[in-house]
Design a protein around this motif. Structure first.
Motif, PDB file in Angstrom:
ATOM      1  N   ASN A  77       0.926  -1.069  -0.227  1.00  0.00           N
ATOM      2  CA  ASN A  77       0.033   0.003  -0.130  1.00  0.00           C
ATOM      3  C   ASN A  77       0.925   1.485   0.086  1.00  0.00           C
ATOM      4  OD1 ASN A  77      -2.630   0.869   0.281  1.00  0.00           O
ATOM      5  ND2 ASN A  77      -1.861   2.125   1.952  1.00  0.00           N
ATOM      6  N   ASP A  78       2.241   1.157   0.185  1.00  0.00           N
ATOM      7  CA  ASP A  78       3.033   2.189   0.351  1.00  0.00           C
ATOM      8  C   ASP A  78       3.603   2.746  -1.145  1.00  0.00           C
ATOM      9  OD1 ASP A  78       2.942   2.062   3.007  1.00  0.00           O
ATOM     10  OD2 ASP A  78       5.202   1.090   3.146  1.00  0.00           O
ATOM     11  N   LEU A  79       2.992   1.912  -2.187  1.00  0.00           N
ATOM     12  CA  LEU A  79       3.783   2.014  -3.541  1.00  0.00           C
ATOM     13  C   LEU A  79       2.859   2.657  -4.545  1.00  0.00           C
ATOM     14  CD1 LEU A  79       5.982  -1.251  -3.776  1.00  0.00           C
ATOM     15  CD2 LEU A  79       6.502   1.137  -2.812  1.00  0.00           C
ATOM     16  N   GLU A  92       0.381   7.401 -14.199  1.00  0.00           N
ATOM     17  CA  GLU A  92       0.345   6.587 -13.109  1.00  0.00           C
ATOM     18  C   GLU A  92      -0.733   5.472 -13.366  1.00  0.00           C
ATOM     19  OE1 GLU A  92      -2.431   7.004  -9.589  1.00  0.00           O
ATOM     20  OE2 GLU A  92      -0.688   8.188  -8.973  1.00  0.00           O
ATOM     21  N   PHE A  93      -0.061   4.096 -13.332  1.00  0.00           N
ATOM     22  CA  PHE A  93      -0.878   2.887 -13.938  1.00  0.00           C
ATOM     23  C   PHE A  93      -1.173   1.936 -12.560  1.00  0.00           C
ATOM     24  CE2 PHE A  93       3.571   1.645 -14.325  1.00  0.00           C
ATOM     25  CZ  PHE A  93       3.620   0.369 -13.662  1.00  0.00           C
ATOM     26  N   TRP A  94      -0.717   2.129 -11.411  1.00  0.00           N
ATOM     27  CA  TRP A  94      -0.956   1.192 -10.362  1.00  0.00           C
ATOM     28  C   TRP A  94      -0.669   2.063  -9.102  1.00  0.00           C
ATOM     29  CZ3 TRP A  94       1.822  -3.736  -8.725  1.00  0.00           C
ATOM     30  CH2 TRP A  94       1.082  -4.611  -8.059  1.00  0.00           C
ATOM     31  N   ASP A  95      -1.671   2.045  -8.176  1.00  0.00           N
ATOM     32  CA  ASP A  95      -1.488   3.180  -7.053  1.00  0.00           C
ATOM     33  C   ASP A  95      -1.963   2.356  -5.822  1.00  0.00           C
ATOM     34  OD1 ASP A  95      -1.395   5.376  -5.422  1.00  0.00           O
ATOM     35  OD2 ASP A  95      -3.327   5.910  -5.964  1.00  0.00           O
ATOM     36  N   GLN A  96      -1.361   2.045  -4.735  1.00  0.00           N
ATOM     37  CA  GLN A  96      -1.316   1.876  -3.485  1.00  0.00           C
ATOM     38  C   GLN A  96      -2.176   0.785  -3.294  1.00  0.00           C
ATOM     39  OE1 GLN A  96      -2.374   5.755  -2.019  1.00  0.00           O
ATOM     40  NE2 GLN A  96      -0.947   5.442  -0.602  1.00  0.00           N
ATOM     41  N   PRO A  97      -1.636  -0.543  -4.153  1.00  0.00           N
ATOM     42  CA  PRO A  97      -2.285  -1.782  -4.097  1.00  0.00           C
ATOM     43  C   PRO A  97      -2.396  -2.629  -2.788  1.00  0.00           C
ATOM     44  CG  PRO A  97      -0.559  -1.976  -5.297  1.00  0.00           C
ATOM     45  CD  PRO A  97      -0.291  -0.518  -4.596  1.00  0.00           C
ATOM     46  N   GLU A 147       8.927   4.374 -12.831  1.00  0.00           N
ATOM     47  CA  GLU A 147       9.173   5.126 -11.558  1.00  0.00           C
ATOM     48  C   GLU A 147       8.148   4.417 -10.281  1.00  0.00           C
ATOM     49  OE1 GLU A 147       8.998   9.488 -11.399  1.00  0.00           O
ATOM     50  OE2 GLU A 147       7.366   8.988 -10.000  1.00  0.00           O
ATOM     51  N   ILE A 148       8.807   4.312  -9.289  1.00  0.00           N
ATOM     52  CA  ILE A 148       8.021   3.675  -8.029  1.00  0.00           C
ATOM     53  C   ILE A 148       8.252   4.624  -6.970  1.00  0.00           C
ATOM     54  CG2 ILE A 148       7.805   1.876  -6.410  1.00  0.00           C
ATOM     55  CD1 ILE A 148       9.131  -0.103  -8.313  1.00  0.00           C
ATOM     56  N   PHE A 149       7.056   5.191  -6.255  1.00  0.00           N
ATOM     57  CA  PHE A 149       7.255   6.222  -5.482  1.00  0.00           C
ATOM     58  C   PHE A 149       6.649   5.378  -4.010  1.00  0.00           C
ATOM     59  CE2 PHE A 149       4.689   9.545  -2.660  1.00  0.00           C
ATOM     60  CZ  PHE A 149       5.803   9.937  -2.037  1.00  0.00           C
ATOM     61  N   ASP A 150       7.631   5.341  -3.125  1.00  0.00           N
ATOM     62  CA  ASP A 150       7.233   4.561  -1.874  1.00  0.00           C
ATOM     63  C   ASP A 150       7.107   5.548  -0.920  1.00  0.00           C
ATOM     64  OD1 ASP A 150       7.261   3.381   0.639  1.00  0.00           O
ATOM     65  OD2 ASP A 150       9.266   2.203   0.021  1.00  0.00           O
ATOM     66  N   ASP A 151       5.875   6.086  -0.333  1.00  0.00           N
ATOM     67  CA  ASP A 151       5.582   7.238   0.447  1.00  0.00           C
ATOM     68  C   ASP A 151       5.574   6.895   1.972  1.00  0.00           C
ATOM     69  OD1 ASP A 151       3.328   5.602   1.001  1.00  0.00           O
ATOM     70  OD2 ASP A 151       1.765   6.754   0.037  1.00  0.00           O
ATOM     71  N   PHE A 152       6.144   5.681   2.534  1.00  0.00           N
ATOM     72  CA  PHE A 152       6.525   5.608   3.823  1.00  0.00           C
ATOM     73  C   PHE A 152       7.850   4.997   4.013  1.00  0.00           C
ATOM     74  CE2 PHE A 152       5.436   3.265   8.005  1.00  0.00           C
ATOM     75  CZ  PHE A 152       5.078   4.223   8.716  1.00  0.00           C
TER      76      PHE A 152
END
Length: 306
Positions: A77-79, A92-97, A147-152
């Protein structure tokens, strides 16, 4: 920068269709996998990580899928996952799965159906969060970026694999990855579709090998041939043939050996030719590299042999 790319030729297919204006077009589908991997997703901070995929071939996208997206990460869920094309179109093709589930092994296709499982690790194909049609009609050539954004900050992991499968019109395979005489990945195949200012690249897959060419290659456009000198690749013309460079065009050859076992010149230059780190091995008898007012420029470590 160093760019990485690979073509899975076993995933190449072909189809054809008539367009509304009664022109006939051929669609080729090709899979490209990045080798700019693995990429670590550190757990000490909020981070954005990227992996690049440089595609040297030419063609216009009619359909794009994301394939072999594989990695490990605690708490998916962080990604957030995005893809950027060479013209800087970002999706953005996949958000916080998948909440607190771990790891991913998945493919994305607009035409797929159903919801992906959690954890998303079955290697199946599912619809993306946002349609990949954003990349339709884009030129495939250039740098693609995942690109992968890790928000935690407290969870980490690693991106291990990703690629794109694209169906293309006006596809031209400009990368020579085998020593076959015709077809995809061949030198003759690349010249058959190359247009002005294209660069044909001799790839590391044929390191130390000889490409035997049975007929002359006439170059009537500004075409460039590039290889890494360390790969030690040779183009050998068998019989009475060689490179024939037409008047008024400008070509450059870099990083490989050209030889001929025939009785005419390995290169007949009637235009402008730039050689960089190229060995030219002439066969017997009176050989001519330049004809008339042709221009020859030599750079780097070149060896011209009779």
């Amino acid at each position: 920068n160093t760019y990485y790319w690979r073509v899975k030729t076993n995933n190449i297919c072909g189809s054809s269709s008539w367009s509304d204006d009664n022109t006939f077009s051929t669609v080729s589908c090709v899979t490209y996998l990045s080798s700019d991997l693995p990429v670590d997703i550190i757990e000490e901070d909020v981070v954005t990580v990227t992996s690049k995929l440089m595609i040297q071939d030419r063609g216009e996208v009619t359909d794009l899928d994301i394939v072999d997206l594989v990695g490990v990460h605690t708490w998916m869920n962080d990604l957030n996952f995005s893809l950027t094309s060479p013209d800087n179109t970002k999706l953005e093709f996949w958000d916080q799965p998948c909440g607190g589930n771990d790891d991913f092994d998945i493919n994305f296709d607009d035409e797929a159906s159903g919801d992906h499982p959690c954890p998303p690790t079955d290697g199946g194909t599912y619809p993306p969060d946002n349609a990949l049609t954003s990349f339709d009609n884009k030129d495939i050539q250039g740098e693609w970026e995942l690109e992968i954004f890790d928000d935690f900050a407290e969870d980490g992991g690693q991106l291990q694999s990703w690629g794109i499968k694209v169906c293309l019109t006006d596809f031209c395979d400009l990368t020579v990855s085998n020593i076959n005489t015709i077809g995809l990945g061949s030198l003759n195949g690349a010249f058959a579709c190359a247009i002005a200012e294209d660069t044909i690249r001799l790839m590391p897959e044929i390191t130390g090998q000889i490409i035997n060419v049975s007929s002359s290659i006439t170059i009537s456009e500004n075409i460039h041939i590039l290889a890494d000198p360390a790969d030690n690749i040779t183009i050998n013309f068998t019989g009475n043939n060689g490179f024939i460079i037409a008047s008024g065009v400008s070509n450059s050859f870099e990083g490989f050996t050209i030889e001929s076992s025939g009785i005419i010149p390995t290169i007949q230059n009637n235009g402008t030719l730039k050689l960089t780190d190229v060995d030219v091995v002439h066969p017997i008898n009176n050989q001519v590299l330049n004809n008339g007012s042709a221009v020859l420029e030599i750079n780097g470590e070149c060896n011209i042999q009779k």
